[in-house]
Design an enzyme around this catalytic site. Structure first.
Site, PDB file in Angstrom:
ATOM      1  N   SER A 390       0.794  -1.242   0.000  1.00 41.95           N
ATOM      2  CA  SER A 390       0.000   0.000   0.000  1.00 41.95           C
ATOM      3  C   SER A 390       0.817   1.277   0.000  1.00 41.95           C
ATOM      4  O   SER A 390       0.263   2.366  -0.192  1.00 41.95           O
ATOM      5  CB  SER A 390      -0.932   0.005   1.217  1.00 41.95           C
ATOM      6  OG  SER A 390      -1.828  -1.081   1.158  1.00 41.95           O
ATOM      7  N   SER A 391       2.111   1.199   0.242  1.00 43.02           N
ATOM      8  CA  SER A 391       2.906   2.423   0.290  1.00 43.02           C
ATOM      9  C   SER A 391       2.916   3.154  -1.049  1.00 43.02           C
ATOM     10  O   SER A 391       3.243   4.345  -1.102  1.00 43.02           O
ATOM     11  CB  SER A 391       4.334   2.104   0.728  1.00 43.02           C
ATOM     12  OG  SER A 391       4.910   1.122  -0.094  1.00 43.02           O
TER      13      SER A 391
END
Length: 717
Positions: A390-391
């Site tokens: 998700s970064s």
């Protein structure tokens, strides 16, 4: 009166003296010509021919100079040179092996050499069987040739020499006396020299006594000389060792894959050059300007005189962007985080950069080696690839804005589990079963997988979600479009960092409709930590992507004290591209990263609570597989934990990326949050707050001093 017959006899006799006289006259003329020719040669052209006999040839040869050194941003030496005594050999033209072997034998009386052989050591030989045979042949060439058969004598080139090698028995070389072994080691070094080139015969542990003995006997040692050589040293030990690079030895010389290029630039085959990383990247800067010697050789090819034409210049020095004190702290943070490893986790990667100019502030990789010890793996920052999770969602949101499928008027969507035919269910960790209405800023705050997947659907042409429907999307076109946008942030392409052999990550090849959805929240392509850092730096820098750089300046050397001299070249920041997106969209994505740390539902809120600076960031959790190098296959499901962020939020000075790979896949078996915690500690160290504040540091130093005093007192007692 004479009779006719008598007259004929008299005439016949009279011809004999005439012929003899003619013969004598011819001989006289020949001798006269010979005498005249000799006189002409000896008197008229004597000087000319004497000059021909005494003719010498002058050739310019080059010599090595110390390489430039590498310093940190505060001019602390990271890579230096250590001067050493050396004994050298300069090979003349057409010098035969027998002559070199004779010099080697004479030199063996004055110096010592390492002489481990297969006959007196178990491993790591200084002299191989081939080295010993080469020496024996050079010293006894005529005797060796007598051993060959008539057929072998007719051989030429390599075949002839191989026959000579075969004729030397192991018994013959195993019984060589010590002086011959020393001479063989010297001959090996000398034989590696090319015509009119200089090699170091011995440049380690050369005693002053050896220098003195050799210097006193140089007249009987043609080609041998004494001087000063240098070797690379690393005052900070293993710090950044894996990116500083290596320099070839004289034995290795020029790398084969760049041989022609280096030779065309005036290098010699046995020159020492940078072979990897910074040493290789900046070879032309570090190598310096070689010395030039005018060498005079006689008709036999022997060197009879050398005159220095140019002393040469030491290579210029590299000034890095890294502050070694901050680097030390970041490395310690990484080591302490790795000590809390779980599951198959065996490494951690941390990199920090100034997002406004690309200066690398610190970068480290710490990993367990095969012996279970922690070792430097900073090179992994640019060469190892991971699924990041998700970064990277900030890039997904901005991609949708650039693609036109997301605007400030249509940015509200429902987070809900997505179920499609032939595609794995997609849900968000914070909301696995319900429905939650969120916008783009909130989607980043809570890390919504569904929101990102719906953006990908829009980019693929599907605007409405229908449960259990078939995804009518061209998977390849969607992935190509996503990668096109991600590339603009540095994801999936070279970042431009000044290191060779940068990896660009791995792009999956299968293209079913669902893969683009998983790509949108970082569950498909892989990236390197440096790509992750450049991506978040681009967002922090309002969409301006700048190449990371390790070297900021090139300086010369002060001739008076040998320290770093004046500035020669300042390396400017390199802007690669601008993100073509509306300022409002960039502001919203930045706000979303701010809420990750400061929002009520921010995924990094608890770790950053109480920070004395305002940061923005994004956490990531990616499902992955553990690759076993020994088995050459994936062996277990794991999770990669990542974090990207920057601070201060309103005027960024530092961006940070952290990757902690191969943690347990099950959340019940995983408590590690070092991705976020390590990043927070890096920010604290940079801003000198929290545990790294001046007061805390001074107290810790005082406690350390007190403990050392107590230990000293106990030792005295």
């Amino acid at each position: 009166m004479k009779r006719p017959s008598q007259n004929r006899k008299d005439k016949k006799k009279s011809h004999i003296p005439f012929r003899l006289n003619l013969l004598f006259f011819v001989v006289f003329l020949l001798f006269a010509s010979l005498i005249l020719r000799l006189g002409y040669l000896q008197i008229i052209r004597a000087d000319e021919y004497q000059a021909e006999v005494d003719r010498t040839e002058r050739t310019t040869i080059t010599g090595s100079v110390p390489r430039g050194e590498i310093f940190d941003a505060n001019l602390r030496r990271l890579v230096g040179n250590e001067a050493r005594n050396t004994i050298t050999y300069t090979r003349g033209r057409n010098v035969p092996a027998s002559q070199m072997a004779e010099v080697a034998y004479n030199l063996a009386e004055y110096i010592e050499m390492d002489t481990a052989t297969p006959f007196n050591a178990d491993r790591q030989f200084d002299l191989t069987i081939r080295d010993l045979k080469d020496y024996v042949i050079a010293t006894n060439q005529e005797d060796i040739r007598e051993r060959l058969t008539s057929e072998e004598l007719r051989l030429s080139g390599n075949e002839s020499y191989q026959a000579m090698l075969d004729s030397v028995s192991e018994d013959e070389i195993s019984s060589l006396p010590q002086r011959d072994l020393t001479a063989a080691a010297i001959f090996k070094k000398m034989n590696s020299a090319y015509s009119l080139s200089t090699v170091n015969v011995k440049n380690e542990n050369v005693s002053q006594e050896e220098i003195a003995r050799v210097s006193e006997n140089l007249d009987s040692l043609p080609g041998i000389g004494t001087g000063t050589d240098w070797v690379r040293i690393y005052p900070e030990g293993d710090m950044l060792r894996s990116i500083l690079g290596n320099v070839s030895s004289e034995d290795q010389g020029l790398p084969a894959n760049k041989l022609k290029t280096y030779l065309a630039k005036g290098y010699s085959r046995n020159d020492r050059v940078g072979t990897t990383l910074l040493e290789s990247q900046y070879e032309e800067v570090l190598s310096g300007t070689k010395s030039r010697l005018e060498t005079e050789t006689n008709t036999n090819g022997d060197i009879i005189n050398q005159i220095e034409q140019y002393q040469g210049n030491k290579g210029d020095n590299l000034i890095l962007t890294i502050d070694i004190e901050f680097q030390e702290t970041v490395e310690q943070i990484a080591k302490e985080s790795l000590a809390l490893r779980e599951g198959l986790n065996e490494s951690i990667y941390i990199a920090a950069m100034n997002p406004k100019n690309g200066d690398i502030l610190a970068m480290t990789g710490q990993a367990l080696n095969k012996d279970g010890e922690v070792s430097d793996d900073t090179l992994g920052i640019v060469q190892k690839n991971f699924v990041m999770g998700s970064s990277i969602k900030g890039a997904t949101v901005l991609s949708a804005y650039m693609d036109g499928v997301l605007t400030t008027s249509n940015n509200v969507m429902v987070d809900e589990p997505l179920n499609f035919r032939s595609t794995q269910t997609i849900s968000s960790l914070y909301n696995q079963y319900g429905r939650d209405v969120i916008n783009d800023i909130e989607a980043l705050e809570v890390s919504s997988n569904v929101y990102m997947a719906k953006l990908a659907m829009r980019m693929g042409g599907v605007w409405e979600y229908k449960p259990n429907d078939t995804l009518n999307i061209n998977g390849k076109q969607l992935l190509d479009k996503q990668r096109h946008y991600y590339n603009q942030f540095g994801l999936g392409v070279e970042t431009g960092i000044d290191l060779p052999s940068e990896s660009t990550g791995y792009a999956g090849t299968v293209a079913t409709p669902g893969e683009g959805l998983f790509q949108s929240f970082g569950q498909y392509d892989t990236y390197t930590p440096i790509q992750l850092l450049q991506y978040i730096s681009t967002i922090a820098n309002d969409g301006v992507r700048i190449a990371p750089r390790l070297v900021s300046e090139i300086r010369d050397t002060n001739p008076e004290n040998g320290e770093v001299g004046s500035l020669k070249t300042e390396i400017p920041p390199k802007i690669l591209n601008h993100i073509d997106v509306d300022e409002t969209a960039m502001d919203r994505v930045q706000q979303g990263h701010y809420e990750v740390i400061h929002g009520n539902r921010g995924t990094a809120r608890s770790v950053f609570a109480g920070a004395e600076y305002e940061a923005a960031g994004k956490t990531g959790t990616a499902q992955a597989w553990f690759w076993d190098d020994d088995l050459r296959r994936n062996t277990a499901e794991v999770v990669n934990m990542t974090f990207v962020g920057y601070a201060p939020y309103d005027d960024p000075e530092i961006a940070v990326a952290v990757v902690v790979p191969y943690l347990p896949a099950r959340s019940s078996e995983r408590s590690n949050r070092e991705n976020t915690r390590a990043a927070k500690r890096v920010f604290d160290a940079y801003f000198k707050t929290g545990e790294f504040s001046q007061n805390v540091t001074e107290e810790a130093e005082e406690e350390t001093e007190e403990i050392e005093d107590l230990m000293s007192d106990e030792a005295d007692d």
